[in-house]
Design an enzyme around this catalytic site. Structure first.
Site, PDB file in Angstrom:
ATOM      1  N   LYS A   1       0.837  -1.202   0.000  1.00 26.29           N
ATOM      2  CA  LYS A   1       0.000   0.000   0.000  1.00 26.29           C
ATOM      3  C   LYS A   1       0.875   1.256   0.000  1.00 26.29           C
ATOM      4  CE  LYS A   1      -4.121  -0.071   2.544  1.00 26.29           C
ATOM      5  NZ  LYS A   1      -4.842  -0.284   3.832  1.00 26.29           N
TER       6      LYS A   1
HETATM    7  O1  G3P Z   1      -9.048   0.061   4.791  1.00 29.47           O
HETATM    8  C1  G3P Z   1      -9.036   1.363   5.270  1.00 29.47           C
HETATM    9  C2  G3P Z   1      -9.669   1.417   6.578  1.00 29.47           C
HETATM   10  O2  G3P Z   1      -8.887   0.706   7.482  1.00 29.47           O
HETATM   11  C3  G3P Z   1      -9.966   2.743   7.120  1.00 29.47           C
HETATM   12  O3  G3P Z   1     -11.086   2.588   7.909  1.00 29.47           O
HETATM   13  O4  G3P Z   1     -12.733   3.136   9.607  1.00 29.47           O
HETATM   14  O5  G3P Z   1     -10.340   3.866   9.881  1.00 29.47           O
HETATM   15  O6  G3P Z   1     -11.795   4.945   8.181  1.00 29.47           O
HETATM   16  P1  G3P Z   1     -11.519   3.709   8.958  1.00 29.47           P
END
Ligand code: G3P
Length: 223
Positions: free
Chosen positions: A82
């Site tokens: 990534k």
């Molecule tokens: O895959 C990306 C994810 O981990 C972000 O999620 O909930 O931290 O915005 P969030």
């Protein structure tokens, strides 16, 4: 649409793999920290369970990202590296992709960022749905826009809807045409749930038990 889990928790991943519905895992530094493990050790363990494991770089300059990306890619053949959607991240991603490393461009919030990822031959683009919703924008509309733009342009980069916070985000990602939805383990669990499924099972089991009572068995055999 393929389903991934967005977690570095080994037990959660093992459970999800056991259910037979997930075909990949996404991680990020926050999730690795939450798992309380060293990055390399944890990613290698996860790669033994499932293909397509995204592992995030944490350096910022192009040359550092290239070195780091090569190192992460060397951990296991299932690793996808990534990089963030910045000039350095995209430039490093291009070099790595040219070397055959699969790249997931992360922290994507616009169609234009997704076009930049496609321009370097990224394997995945990760639009963050929940974080757009958090600031009053429409995360799913961005997924739909990326899917439409890629389709019109014949782009093969896969759209991986990320930052999904609830089951409706999964449904909406599928309807928007995403190739993959990655979600927290809790959301995967919620996908199975419906009160009518629970009450239906309860009723079927209760009726089944009645057929096993001696009287019912006697009636069926004519006694
Ligand atoms: O895959 C990306 C994810 O981990 C972000 O999620 O909930 O931290 O915005 P969030």
């Amino acid at each position: 649409m393929r389903l991934f889990v967005d977690t570095a928790d080994f037990d959660e991943i093992a459970a999800a793999v056991g259910w037979g519905v997930i075909s990949g895992v996404t991680t990020n530094p926050t999730l690795i920290a939450r798992a309380g493990q060293d990055h390399e050790t944890q990613v290698k363990r996860i790669c033994e369970l499932v293909a397509d494991v995204s592992a995030e770089t944490v350096t910022e300059k192009k040359n550092d990202l290239i070195v780091e990306g090569r190192r992460i890619a060397s951990w296991h053949e299932n690793v996808i590296v990534k990089v963030a959607c910045t000039p350095d991240g995209i430039a490093a991603g291009k070099v790595l992709a040219g070397e055959g490393v699969k790249i997931n461009v992360t922290l994507c919030f616009t169609v234009n960022q997704a076009l930049l990822a496609a321009a370097i031959g990224a394997y995945f683009i990760s639009p963050f749905v929940g974080r757009l919703d958090d600031i009053g924008e429409d995360g799913i509309a961005v997924v739909r826009g990326i899917v439409d733009a890629y389709r019109q342009q014949g782009i093969t980069t896969k759209v991986l809807a990320a930052s999904l916070r609830h089951p409706m985000h999964v449904t909406q990602s599928a309807l928007a045409g995403a190739d993959i939805a990655t979600m927290p383990f809790k959301v995967l669990e919620q996908m199975y749930k419906h009160p009518l499924t629970d009450s239906g099972i309860e009723r079927f089991m209760s009726d089944y038990r009645k057929t096993q009572e001696p009287q019912a068995l006697g009636q069926r055999s004519g006694r």
